[in-house]
Design an enzyme around this catalytic site. Structure first.
Site, mmCIF file in Angstrom:
data_model
loop_
_atom_site.group_PDB
_atom_site.id
_atom_site.type_symbol
_atom_site.label_atom_id
_atom_site.label_comp_id
_atom_site.label_asym_id
_atom_site.label_seq_id
_atom_site.Cartn_x
_atom_site.Cartn_y
_atom_site.Cartn_z
ATOM 1 N N TYR A 23 72.950 -87.534 44.600
ATOM 2 C CA TYR A 23 73.510 -88.818 43.973
ATOM 3 C C TYR A 23 72.853 -89.066 42.443
ATOM 4 O O TYR A 23 73.111 -90.165 41.714
ATOM 5 C CB TYR A 23 73.204 -89.970 44.696
ATOM 6 C CG TYR A 23 74.038 -89.797 46.247
ATOM 7 C CD1 TYR A 23 75.129 -89.740 46.119
ATOM 8 C CD2 TYR A 23 73.139 -89.910 47.206
ATOM 9 C CE1 TYR A 23 75.845 -89.332 47.371
ATOM 10 C CE2 TYR A 23 73.953 -89.664 48.603
ATOM 11 C CZ TYR A 23 75.182 -89.460 48.549
ATOM 12 O OH TYR A 23 75.855 -89.224 49.684
ATOM 13 N N ALA A 76 79.991 -94.677 52.463
ATOM 14 C CA ALA A 76 80.457 -93.898 53.851
ATOM 15 C C ALA A 76 81.780 -94.746 54.189
ATOM 16 O O ALA A 76 82.602 -94.036 55.168
ATOM 17 C CB ALA A 76 79.484 -93.865 54.659
HETATM 18 C C1 DQA Z 1 79.560 -91.408 48.002
HETATM 19 C C2 DQA Z 1 79.809 -90.307 48.798
HETATM 20 C C3 DQA Z 1 79.947 -90.693 50.368
HETATM 21 O O1 DQA Z 1 80.275 -89.753 51.246
HETATM 22 C C4 DQA Z 1 78.587 -91.545 50.926
HETATM 23 O O2 DQA Z 1 78.712 -91.852 52.145
HETATM 24 C C5 DQA Z 1 78.005 -92.102 49.948
HETATM 25 C C6 DQA Z 1 78.065 -92.068 48.446
HETATM 26 C C7 DQA Z 1 79.187 -90.887 46.399
HETATM 27 O O3 DQA Z 1 79.164 -91.958 45.611
HETATM 28 O O4 DQA Z 1 79.234 -89.684 46.209
HETATM 29 O O5 DQA Z 1 77.427 -93.409 50.440
HETATM 30 O O6 DQA Z 1 80.231 -92.358 47.916
#
Ligand code: DQA
Length: 148
Positions: A23, A76
């Site tokens: 991230y 998610a």
């Molecule tokens: C997310 C990707 C999702 O799979 C994950 O659960 C997140 C972050 C992203 O920004 O890459 O919480 O939305």
């Protein structure tokens, strides 16, 4: 002209600390700041919010109108929430789905988005720039649609 909203779902308040290999290192406050810089520059009103509670997000979406624009990272809930999809669909608010990580290049469950079919498009995998590109589109969309 409506307002541009940036909604973030669960665990996105932890950006900066949370799995930076997926991230990145930007915090949500930094991303929000950049969002507001872009909208201020364009003279469009905007607001950024984050929640860890699905019902709260549904209430926020139900309060939008088709004149608004939504940039949404549902975290998610992207992969699980039929209710979120129904809320976007019901309100008919133009929406871009954004993700910091590339949801198609990770665990199989992440490749499936419940909301993609009711969004204008999806931007995934470009880190904080996913939001920036979505915002540039949102501004153009709002300007285009405000012309008489
Ligand atoms: C997310 C990707 C999702 O799979 C994950 O659960 C997140 C972050 C992203 O920004 O890459 O919480 O939305």
């Amino acid at each position: 002209m409506g307002k541009i909203w940036v909604f973030n779902g669960p665990n996105l308040n932890l950006l900066g600390l949370r799995e930076p290999e997926h991230y990145g290192s930007s915090t949500l406050a930094e991303i929000d700041q950049e969002m507001l810089r872009l909208t201020n520059e364009a003279g469009i009103s905007a607001e950024c919010r984050q929640t860890n509670h699905e019902g709260v997000l549904l209430d926020w979406i139900q309060a939008l109108t088709p004149a608004d624009f939504l940039i949404l990272n549902p975290g998610a809930w992207t992969h699980t929430s039929y209710a979120l999809r129904d809320a976007i669909s019901a309100v008919r608010v133009p929406t871009i789905e954004v993700h910091l990580s590339n949801i198609h290049a990770r665990e199989a469950f992440r490749a499936n988005s419940m909301i993609a079919p009711v969004c204008i498009g999806q931007i995934s995998g470009l880190g904080a720039e996913s939001y920036e590109l979505a915002m540039r589109y949102a501004i153009k969309h709002q300007v285009r649609n405000s012309k008489p």
